[in-house]
Write a protein that holds these residues in place. Structure first.
Motif, short mmCIF file in Angstrom:
data_model
loop_
_atom_site.label_atom_id
_atom_site.label_comp_id
_atom_site.label_asym_id
_atom_site.label_seq_id
_atom_site.Cartn_x
_atom_site.Cartn_y
_atom_site.Cartn_z
N LEU B 152 64.18 80.49 56.96
CA LEU B 152 64.15 79.54 58.09
C LEU B 152 62.82 78.79 58.08
O LEU B 152 61.81 79.33 57.62
N GLN B 156 62.19 77.27 63.50
CA GLN B 156 63.40 78.07 63.69
C GLN B 156 63.03 79.55 63.77
O GLN B 156 63.55 80.30 64.59
N LEU B 187 68.02 73.95 67.85
CA LEU B 187 67.18 74.65 66.87
C LEU B 187 67.70 76.07 66.62
O LEU B 187 67.83 76.51 65.46
N ARG B 190 71.05 76.06 64.65
CA ARG B 190 70.87 75.89 63.20
C ARG B 190 70.26 77.13 62.57
O ARG B 190 70.65 77.54 61.48
N ALA B 191 69.31 77.75 63.29
CA ALA B 191 68.66 78.96 62.76
C ALA B 191 69.68 80.08 62.57
O ALA B 191 69.69 80.77 61.55
#
Lengths: 165, 218
Positions: B152, B156, B187, B190-191
């Motif tokens: 990451l 993240q 965020l 997506r992480a």
């Protein structure tokens, strides 16, 4: 009807729902998807399990002397700040004294000048009062010789000429 | 999470650390030591997983606490104390990571260095509860997860660590990272997609395969 894969916004909402961050209508929409779509349920389950795997990360502990080291470093910084103040202290005092002396000298000088100068020593207001009169006379006459003759009481010719007119 | 308009008095009633910080503001050294002892493990845990090095994490944590002390007179309780602490930590850690990118360092393996070469076997103290199979599996798994976390980007990773280990909600993370709550939602989404992709082979799904979905972007 074939279930549609989640778009980015729906996936964000699903994850926020798993984190307990979703409320109201958005939460109800996710719940409806989970209830009707097995692929969404599978996705939610895999995300939850990946998140739970993070529990296997070791909990890092600070070294035993961390607090002592931090307090020692703080003491060093405090002592450095005190030393720095002590180094500058005489200069700050000297600067303060110099500024005070300068101010007092200025106040003393101003008072002396005011006290020693006689009143009406320099009456600029008289000049200001006479100037407009002279200018006015010049404006009217337009001729400096006329003014000189007017100032001379023996010059009778000037008045005689007027009488003749 | 502190709500808008919440006063220092209201916050100090709810957050004992705000009361402790008020004592630090009055130059009480025992209160500062209490704060250090209360938070050092938590702070170092997050920083270590963020920068990937315990020594650097401890140096950063020390600097965080010293900054807390230096800023004590300016401290106003607008949020929980931990939010303020991790905001300072976030700024310092991200600066340190940025500097590291500009001046990359090659880590020296301690075991292979020094006049004695590899560390003598007697120095490797064995854990009395050592179970070769179970321990190895757990250590390997921890290693895999750390590597997944390292895939990451820094923001993240920090958001994940604050959410997972500090149990901060989106609004608190937003405050620490100086972003909007909406940005944190995106965020973290997506992480977690990236984490799932990196840990795909380790997720046990009762015989079912992990759904093949696109990874989250940076």
């Amino acid at each position: 009807m074939k279930p549609q894969p989640l778009n980015e916004k729906e996936r964000e909402n699903l994850i926020a729902y798993l984190d307990g961050e979703l409320t109201g209508k958005a939460a109800r929409q996710v719940e409806a998807k989970l209830a009707t779509d097995p692929s969404v349920r599978r996705e939610a389950e895999s995300l939850r399990k990946a998140w739970e795997l993070l529990d296997y990360l070791p909990k890092v502990q600070a070294s035993a002397e961390f607090t002592t080291k931090t307090m020692d470093r703080l003491a060093v910084q405090k002592s450095a700040a005190t030393k720095s103040w002590l180094r500058w202290k005489p200069w700050v005092w000297a600067g303060g004294w110099a500024a005070a002396m300068l101010f007092l000298s200025f106040v003393g000088y101003s008072s002396m000048v005011r006290f020693l100068t006689p009143p009406n020593a320099n009456p600029p207001q008289l000049v200001q009062e006479t100037k407009p009169l002279e200018l006015h006379a010049l404006d009217v006459s337009d001729d400096i010789d006329f003014l000189h003759r007017l100032a001379n009481p023996d010059d009778m010719e000037l008045f005689l000429k007027d009488n003749r007119m | 999470m502190a709500t808008i308009g919440e006063t220092t008095g209201q916050l100090s009633l709810r957050d004992p650390d705000v009361r402790l910080m008020a004592r630090v503001r009055e130059d009480d050294p025992s209160a500062f030591q209490e704060l250090v002892e209360k938070y050092h493990h938590r702070l170092i845990n997050v920083l270590c997983h963020l920068v990937g090095n315990q020594e650097e994490a401890e140096d950063l944590a020390q600097e965080v606490f010293l900054r807390v002390y230096r800023s004590r007179k300016k401290y106003r309780a607008r949020a929980k104390f931990s939010t303020w602490l991790f905001t300072i930590a976030n700024n310092l850690a991200l600066n340190s990571l940025r500097q590291r990118k500009r001046k990359p360092v090659v880590p020296l393996n301690v075991r292979d260095s020094g006049p004695l070469g590899p560390r003598p076997a007697e120095q490797l103290v064995r854990d009395p509860d050592y179970h070769p199979g179970g321990r190895l599996a757990r250590e390997e798994l921890a290693d895999v997860i750390q590597r997944a976390l390292d895939t990451l980007n820094e923001r993240q990773r920090l958001a994940v660590l604050l959410n997972k280990f500090e149990e901060m909600n989106y609004a608190e993370i937003a405050k620490v990272m100086n972003l909007s709550t909406k940005a944190i939602k995106s965020l973290l989404s997506r992480a977690r997609m990236n984490l799932r992709a990196a840990l795909k082979d380790y997720i046990f799904m009762d015989g079912e395969i992990v759904p093949d979905v696109p990874e989250g972007q940076d």
